[in-house]
Design a protein around this motif. Structure first.
Motif, PDB file in Angstrom:
ATOM      1  N   GLU A 107      -5.295  12.514   7.738  1.00 45.97           N
ATOM      2  CA  GLU A 107      -6.197  12.820   8.859  1.00 45.97           C
ATOM      3  C   GLU A 107      -5.487  13.293  10.120  1.00 45.97           C
ATOM      4  N   PHE A 108      -4.174  13.099  10.185  1.00 47.52           N
ATOM      5  CA  PHE A 108      -3.459  13.523  11.402  1.00 47.52           C
ATOM      6  C   PHE A 108      -2.013  13.847  11.032  1.00 47.52           C
ATOM      7  N   GLU A 109      -1.276  14.389  11.972  1.00 47.28           N
ATOM      8  CA  GLU A 109       0.110  14.813  11.709  1.00 47.28           C
ATOM      9  C   GLU A 109       1.100  13.817  12.290  1.00 47.28           C
ATOM     10  N   TYR A 110       2.132  13.535  11.531  1.00 44.84           N
ATOM     11  CA  TYR A 110       3.163  12.575  11.933  1.00 44.84           C
ATOM     12  C   TYR A 110       4.446  12.946  11.215  1.00 44.84           C
ATOM     13  N   SER A 111       5.563  12.512  11.780  1.00 40.01           N
ATOM     14  CA  SER A 111       6.843  12.778  11.124  1.00 40.01           C
ATOM     15  C   SER A 111       7.679  11.516  10.986  1.00 40.01           C
ATOM     16  N   THR A 112       7.197  10.387  11.509  1.00 34.43           N
ATOM     17  CA  THR A 112       7.945   9.122  11.418  1.00 34.43           C
ATOM     18  C   THR A 112       7.017   8.018  10.922  1.00 34.43           C
ATOM     19  N   VAL A 139       0.886  -1.169   0.000  1.00 36.51           N
ATOM     20  CA  VAL A 139       0.000   0.000   0.000  1.00 36.51           C
ATOM     21  C   VAL A 139       0.926   1.222   0.000  1.00 36.51           C
ATOM     22  N   PHE A 140       1.021   1.867  -1.133  1.00 35.06           N
ATOM     23  CA  PHE A 140       1.934   3.014  -1.242  1.00 35.06           C
ATOM     24  C   PHE A 140       1.213   4.287  -0.828  1.00 35.06           C
ATOM     25  N   VAL A 141       1.862   5.011   0.064  1.00 35.03           N
ATOM     26  CA  VAL A 141       1.317   6.278   0.556  1.00 35.03           C
ATOM     27  C   VAL A 141       2.371   7.357   0.344  1.00 35.03           C
ATOM     28  N   TYR A 142       2.014   8.382  -0.371  1.00 35.52           N
ATOM     29  CA  TYR A 142       2.912   9.531  -0.555  1.00 35.52           C
ATOM     30  C   TYR A 142       2.203  10.759  -0.025  1.00 35.52           C
ATOM     31  N   ARG A 143       2.637  11.234   1.126  1.00 32.82           N
ATOM     32  CA  ARG A 143       2.040  12.430   1.712  1.00 32.82           C
ATOM     33  C   ARG A 143       3.023  13.584   1.525  1.00 32.82           C
ATOM     34  N   THR A 144       2.560  14.646   0.899  1.00 35.45           N
ATOM     35  CA  THR A 144       3.443  15.800   0.771  1.00 35.45           C
ATOM     36  C   THR A 144       3.287  16.693   2.002  1.00 35.45           C
ATOM     37  N   TYR A 145       4.355  17.371   2.340  1.00 30.55           N
ATOM     38  CA  TYR A 145       4.412  18.285   3.484  1.00 30.55           C
ATOM     39  C   TYR A 145       3.922  17.637   4.769  1.00 30.55           C
ATOM     40  N   ALA A 146       4.474  16.452   5.056  1.00 29.78           N
ATOM     41  CA  ALA A 146       4.282  15.911   6.409  1.00 29.78           C
ATOM     42  C   ALA A 146       5.164  16.724   7.348  1.00 29.78           C
ATOM     43  N   LYS A 147       4.949  16.545   8.644  1.00 28.20           N
ATOM     44  CA  LYS A 147       5.696  17.342   9.626  1.00 28.20           C
ATOM     45  C   LYS A 147       7.179  16.941   9.585  1.00 28.20           C
ATOM     46  N   PRO A 148       8.112  17.898   9.546  1.00 24.78           N
ATOM     47  CA  PRO A 148       9.533  17.525   9.575  1.00 24.78           C
ATOM     48  C   PRO A 148       9.903  16.807  10.877  1.00 24.78           C
ATOM     49  N   LEU A 149      10.848  15.873  10.768  1.00 17.19           N
ATOM     50  CA  LEU A 149      11.406  15.234  11.969  1.00 17.19           C
ATOM     51  C   LEU A 149      12.650  16.013  12.365  1.00 17.19           C
ATOM     52  N   ILE A 150      12.660  16.505  13.594  1.00 21.64           N
ATOM     53  CA  ILE A 150      13.785  17.305  14.084  1.00 21.64           C
ATOM     54  C   ILE A 150      14.585  16.439  15.054  1.00 21.64           C
ATOM     55  N   ALA A 151      15.907  16.501  14.947  1.00 21.65           N
ATOM     56  CA  ALA A 151      16.730  15.684  15.838  1.00 21.65           C
ATOM     57  C   ALA A 151      17.897  16.478  16.378  1.00 21.65           C
ATOM     58  N   GLU A 152      18.324  16.105  17.589  1.00 21.54           N
ATOM     59  CA  GLU A 152      19.553  16.687  18.127  1.00 21.54           C
ATOM     60  C   GLU A 152      20.735  16.029  17.438  1.00 21.54           C
ATOM     61  N   THR A 153      21.823  16.776  17.291  1.00 19.78           N
ATOM     62  CA  THR A 153      22.970  16.178  16.589  1.00 19.78           C
ATOM     63  C   THR A 153      23.700  15.188  17.493  1.00 19.78           C
TER      64      THR A 153
END
Ligand SMILES: O=c1[nH]c(=O)c2[nH]c(=O)[nH]c2[nH]1
Length: 322
Positions: free
Chosen positions: A82-87, A14-28
């Protein structure tokens, strides 16, 4: 002993391509300059399996509570908006919970997915060459992945068998690897190598001490697959390794050292080391290689926090860093 019946069904790819999902931010971390997964295209290839009250579908041909696999595909794709996710981890877990909330006949959802990576493309903007932001391309071999089972429980849902990972990291190191001292008997043809090229395909999966650190939609303690990839490359670069086995142990130790939220890390490696064709080229330190012939060797190995504790104790005793 009662044998539990096998009964589940679902949809794959099931291929899902969502544009402009929430960016994943990480500490270095020291091994990586990764700080942000932009998620301009969040692409994921999903597999889902539903378990539940479906026996009469088989025995009586009664479809009255049968959720068509076509509907499962639609459910996954529509939820993506329907909701926001980054991972992938957060997205899949939430979708699984929503399957359970929507369909009372379902008591367990197994869901997994692999990233379909799209990366930036640089273009001329006036006099500068910059990232387009809207033109992207399928990029790199490695893909983040996650797999989770969500079970119906008295007060909602329970998370089981959750792993996060990255697959198909392809890395070659052209010097600084050896392979010698292995068993020599009547079956041995492989020459000993004090310095070989080493080409590996690596899949790495990890589990968290607290699953919420991995699946939480805010992803505050989520371990980015990109940083794990960069640790693998850094340790490969640094370690004068005696084998793939030797290498993966040290990559595992470094990952657990870096991320205290992880419980263990598991490797699956494939050996694609090139065959040497020309050993000496005049006036050059170069060599000529070609693809290795089938069959390929593989290794599977897990590293736990106990291994890290032991490595740290041993290094304290010897004064050498783990
Ligand atoms: O790193 C390696 N590990 C092995 O177990 C193995 N076996 C082999 O033929 N080549 C290699 N290389």
């Amino acid at each position: 002993m009662t044998n539990e019946r096998t009964m589940y069904y679902g949809k794959k790819d099931v291929f899902v391509y969502r544009t402009y999902a929430k960016p994943l931010i990480a500490e270095t971390i020291p091994e990586s300059n990764f700080t942000k997964r932009e998620n301009i295209i969040f692409g994921v290839d999903v597999q889902v399996a539903l378990h539940g009250d479906f026996l009469h579908n088989y025995i009586d041909g009664d479809n009255s509570n049968l959720v068509a696999t076509d509907s499962m595909k639609n459910f996954i794709q529509r939820q993506a908006g329907e909701f926001e996710y980054s991972t992938i981890d957060g997205f899949l877990t939430e979708v699984a919970k929503r399957f359970i909330a929507k369909y009372p006949q379902v008591d367990q959802v197994e869901i997994s997915g692999q990233e379909v990576p799209y990366g930036p493309v640089k273009v001329a903007k006036g006099n500068a060459i910059e990232e387009s932001g809207i033109v992207l391309r399928p990029s790199h071999t490695e893909r983040a992945r996650a797999s989770v089972t969500v079970k119906r429980a008295d007060n909602g849902t329970e998370i089981m068998n959750y792993t996060s990972g990255i697959q198909d990291i392809h890395l070659i190191k052209i010097t600084g690897n050896s392979f010698y001292g292995f068993v020599h008997d009547e079956y041995t043809q492989l020459p000993e190598e004090k310095d070989r090229n080493l080409f590996i395909y690596v899949d790495i999966d990890w589990t968290y001490n607290d699953v919420n650190d991995g699946i939480d939609l805010k992803a505050a303690n989520h371990v980015p697959a990109e940083q794990v990839r960069d640790i693998a490359a850094t340790v490969f670069h640094e370690l004068q390794n005696n084998s793939i086995q030797h290498l993966v142990y040290h990559i595992g130790i470094r990952i657990l050292e870096r991320f205290s939220q992880l419980k263990d890390v598991k490797f699956y490696t494939n050996n694609r080391t090139w065959l040497k064709v020309v050993e000496n080229i005049s006036n050059s330190e170069g060599k000529v290689y070609t693809e290795p012939p089938l069959p390929y060797g593989y290794q599977a190995f897990s590293v736990t926090r106990e291994d890290l504790d032991k490595a740290q104790t041993d290094s304290k005793q010897s004064g050498v860093h783990a």
